[in-house]
Design an enzyme around this catalytic site. Sequence first.
Site, short mmCIF file in Angstrom:
data_model
loop_
_atom_site.label_atom_id
_atom_site.label_comp_id
_atom_site.label_asym_id
_atom_site.label_seq_id
_atom_site.Cartn_x
_atom_site.Cartn_y
_atom_site.Cartn_z
N SER A 202 0.92 -1.20 0.11
CA SER A 202 0.12 -0.08 -0.05
C SER A 202 0.86 1.15 0.05
CB SER A 202 -0.98 0.03 1.37
OG SER A 202 -1.72 1.23 1.49
N TYR B 279 -2.73 -0.42 9.82
CA TYR B 279 -2.87 -0.91 8.42
C TYR B 279 -1.70 -0.57 7.66
CZ TYR B 279 -4.09 -1.10 3.59
OH TYR B 279 -3.94 -1.42 2.23
N LYS C 32 -17.71 -1.03 -0.74
CA LYS C 32 -16.95 -0.40 0.18
C LYS C 32 -17.59 0.85 0.86
CE LYS C 32 -12.80 0.48 -1.07
NZ LYS C 32 -11.60 0.76 -2.14
#
Length: 316
Positions: free
Chosen positions: A116, A139, A177
């Site tokens: 990411s 995350y 989402k």
Amino acid sequence: MIIVTGGAGFIGSNLVKALNGRGITDILVVDDLKDGTKFRNLADCDIVDYLDRLDFIERVRAGADFGRVEAVIHEGACSSTTEWDGEFVMNNNFEYTKALLHWCQARGASFIYASSASVYGMGPDFREERACERPLNMYAYSKFQFDQYLRHHRASLTCQVAGLRYFNVYGPREQHKGGMASVAYHFHHQMLKDGRVRLFEGTEGYGNGEQLRDFVHVDDAVAVKLWLLDHPGVSGIFNVGTGRAQSFNDVARAVVSYHGGGEIEYIPFPEHLKGRYQSYTQADISALRQAGYERAFMSVEQGVPKYLDWLTARGV
């Protein structure tokens, strides 16, 4: 066989559809369908089998044999940037990914996983180098730490391993989402409802709606994965973005133009985001280009209308 974890999610389901486009249906999808609405992302896809993510990792850790596996494309993860249960995030993202890495290495299978761009934190440099990496949440840290683990074991790897640091991906099959869907998705629905789109006012020296992000169409993100499958000799950690930052205004104008007109409204910048908001991201894609990837990436002006055509055709 190709195994796609997170295969009912946004990028994973687009990959499954693209593999089908190549005539490949020997695909095992792994996911968590507690949110049953995600099944819609796979309803027009052809796969050979489905496994729950917990059943799958239990079999992997037990050394299960799924037959000849060409590649594992690992998209599954807890992607919530507001999840602060570090034990859960590290087990779900870091330990799970480590187990898959070693399972693939033992079987000679390619391993392509989702990292990411969040590992870069606030930037301002977005290169695949340790000096640029400043994760700001659990995350991001879980993704960063696996990249570090991979770097430590790089010399002992015997088959392809590639990590992809996605920037701001948008496109088909993201509707599940909700609030985490792309701004293009939300702007489109704002236009349908109110005939206007809403953007944040300026902050940190940026004008109204002039904050900059590297917006990349999901088809381009998938194309990179397909290229890696075609080039199993290529390994490494690569940014996946266009290499060109564009403003939120650019996205808004593309949506308004698609609808044949409308208004752009600027709303106050949220206090809780001040000092914690990425006002600028731009992928340095030099490493990807040096590895041999030559395909051009779509601009916002090209990608957004293509996406809105998809949404409109399906009434999403």
